[in-house]
Design a protein around this motif. Structure first.
Motif, PDB file in Angstrom:
ATOM      1  N   LEU A   1       0.827  -1.206   0.000  1.00 21.91           N
ATOM      2  CA  LEU A   1       0.000   0.000   0.000  1.00 21.91           C
ATOM      3  C   LEU A   1       0.863   1.257   0.000  1.00 21.91           C
ATOM      4  O   LEU A   1       0.610   2.197  -0.758  1.00 21.91           O
ATOM      5  CB  LEU A   1      -0.927   0.003   1.224  1.00 21.91           C
ATOM      6  N   VAL A   2       1.868   1.276   0.857  1.00 18.67           N
ATOM      7  CA  VAL A   2       2.756   2.441   0.943  1.00 18.67           C
ATOM      8  C   VAL A   2       3.492   2.643  -0.382  1.00 18.67           C
ATOM      9  O   VAL A   2       3.603   3.763  -0.892  1.00 18.67           O
ATOM     10  CB  VAL A   2       3.753   2.264   2.103  1.00 18.67           C
ATOM     11  N   ALA A   3       4.006   1.551  -0.950  1.00 18.56           N
ATOM     12  CA  ALA A   3       4.749   1.650  -2.205  1.00 18.56           C
ATOM     13  C   ALA A   3       3.864   2.127  -3.353  1.00 18.56           C
ATOM     14  O   ALA A   3       4.295   2.941  -4.182  1.00 18.56           O
ATOM     15  CB  ALA A   3       5.367   0.293  -2.541  1.00 18.56           C
ATOM     16  N   SER A   4       2.626   1.650  -3.407  1.00 19.16           N
ATOM     17  CA  SER A   4       1.725   2.083  -4.471  1.00 19.16           C
ATOM     18  C   SER A   4       1.378   3.561  -4.331  1.00 19.16           C
ATOM     19  O   SER A   4       1.218   4.266  -5.328  1.00 19.16           O
ATOM     20  CB  SER A   4       0.442   1.241  -4.463  1.00 19.16           C
ATOM     21  N   HIS A   5       1.269   4.031  -3.087  1.00 24.78           N
ATOM     22  CA  HIS A   5       0.979   5.448  -2.858  1.00 24.78           C
ATOM     23  C   HIS A   5       2.154   6.323  -3.298  1.00 24.78           C
ATOM     24  O   HIS A   5       1.948   7.432  -3.813  1.00 24.78           O
ATOM     25  CB  HIS A   5       0.672   5.673  -1.382  1.00 24.78           C
TER      26      HIS A   5
END
Length: 442
Positions: A306-310
């Motif tokens: 999730l963090v990486a996609s954001h």
């Protein structure tokens, strides 16, 4: 070791959780391999452990080399590999080999190498990259249902349709993940609902054809699906599937703290104890604490996705992480749900933990692509940090030069002030002029 770690780019959290899951996998795989050795009579315990070690090592090599590739290259790769994948799936469906009595249409043996693999796992990666490519291409552009159906959904339905006869669970997982990805990619909802309806209608049509022609090779697996669903939905006692029954016994035996590493009893009775039902062996040996620890690692990995996609710099990068990362976690919880009878038997492995070359390698390739996206974000952050450092250094040089100029100006002003204070100070030339005699001034 520090030099090796320094060469690893991308999100360090993803690297850490993948490494932890892979390292942990050796203990349950080593323990469950006794079933293959003493019950099935296949190989030795050390041999299975070394085989798993080789699979994991090759998988991490895939991660390393894939994550060094700029992620935008995968746009072109998906376009060129899509026809190859469709042809490979068609050939596998007709000419696949049988592995230990498993359905012949799932596996394909590589000539001269003797290694068997499931093309559907590779097809899933190519398909998700292709879908992410299409969604990023139509960003801020007008499109119609017809154009998107031809460019997007026809290849998707072709791939899923070739996988469906032999592996319903994989086909269903792929279709649901594609729908999730196009939803995240802001594909029009009315078009998406239409596609879901068409997909359900196509599945029903396939089941009807299978019922009409039960002896056909391509539809022979339909009865297996139906029986699994009936066993799962039945409330009649003692009608649980044999594998589910043994898995529940293993989980109940583990209790809170487990029986201890290598002390599983049900591994000798549970088929596929080192692959499809390895989670039951983990809970039996390490208890609920071990089971929740594994669940926690997958949830932490999901959080890093999730963090990486954001943070991904482009829409294509965001969709790559969602399309390849989320299915890994979803597949893990599907495997756990089967073990505790929340879901019917699907045949899905536990990513990064279950034994098997294809599942490990394809998962590692997907993780390598995700790390390639996070590496790009890391490179951008590094460039921005270096640019900031250069700007700060330049500003310090400018400030120093300005300070020197101010200091010189102050020195000149001080000299002028001191000269003004002296008695002989005059702006007129008071020296003797040689022409004074001529001018009559003397």
């Amino acid at each position: 070791m520090k030099e090796l770690i320094g060469k690893l780019k991308g999100d360090k959290g993803i690297w850490a959780f993948v490494a932890l899951l892979s390292l942990f996998s050796f203990m349950p795989v080593f323990s469950a391999s006794t079933n293959l050795v003493y019950v099935v009579g296949n190989g030795s315990i050390v041999g299975h452990l070394i085989k798993h070690l080789v699979h994991v090592f090759i998988g991490f090599c895939f991660i390393y080399f894939v994550h060094r590739t700029p992620y935008h290259y995968f746009k072109a790769f998906s376009w060129w590999l899509l026809p190859l994948v469709i042809a490979l799936l068609g050939f596998t469906m007709l000419q696949g080999t049988t592995i230990g009595g498993a359905n012949a249409s799932r596996w394909l043996k590589i000539p001269f190498v003797g290694v068997s693999f499931q093309p559907s796992a590779f097809a899933f990666i190519v398909m998700m990259v292709y879908v992410a490519r299409y969604l990023s291409k139509i960003e801020d552009k007008e499109y119609t249902f017809k154009s998107s159906f031809i460019e997007l959904w026809m290849p998707v339905f072709a791939i899923i349709g070739l996988i469906l006869p032999a592996n319903f669970s994989t086909a269903a997982l792929m279709f649901s993940m594609v729908c999730m990805l196009v939803f995240v990619g802001k594909y029009r909802l009315q078009y998406l609902f239409t596609i879901i309806g068409l997909g359900i209608a196509a599945l029903l049509m396939f089941v009807l054809v299978a019922k009409a022609f039960p002896d056909n090779k391509l539809t022979s697996r339909v009865n297996t699906w139906m029986s699994r669903i009936e066993r799962f939905s039945s409330d009649v006692p003692n009608e649980d599937d044999y594998q589910i029954e043994k898995a529940k016994i293993a989980i109940a035996s583990g209790k809170v703290y487990g029986l201890g590493p290598g002390k599983s009893v049900q591994k000798n009775f549970l088929p596929q104890s080192s692959s499809d039902f390895i989670f039951a062996i983990i809970v039996e040996e390490y208890g609920l604490l071990g089971g929740f620890a594994i669940m926690g690692l997958y949830l932490l990995l999901f959080f890093r996705f999730l963090v990486a996609s954001h943070k991904a710099p482009t829409l294509f990068g965001k969709l790559l992480i969602v399309g390849l990362g989320f299915p890994i976690v979803f597949q893990a919880f599907t495997n756990m749900g089967v073990a505790v009878e929340l879901l019917p038997t699907t045949g899905q492995t536990l990513p990064l933990i279950s034994s098997g070359g294809t599942s490990i390698w394809m998962t590692c390739i997907a993780i390598g692509i995700i790390l390639s996206v996070t590496k790009k974000e890391e490179e951008i952050a590094q460039i921005e940090a270096e640019t900031k450092q250069r700007d700060e250094a330049l500003q310090r040089i400018i400030d120093r030069e300005v300070a020197l100029e101010e200091e010189k100006k102050n020195e000149i002003d001080e000299i002028i002030e001191r000269a003004k204070k002296e008695d002989n100070y005059s702006i007129e030339d008071q020296s003797n002029n040689p022409m004074n005699a001529v001018l009559g001034k003397e």
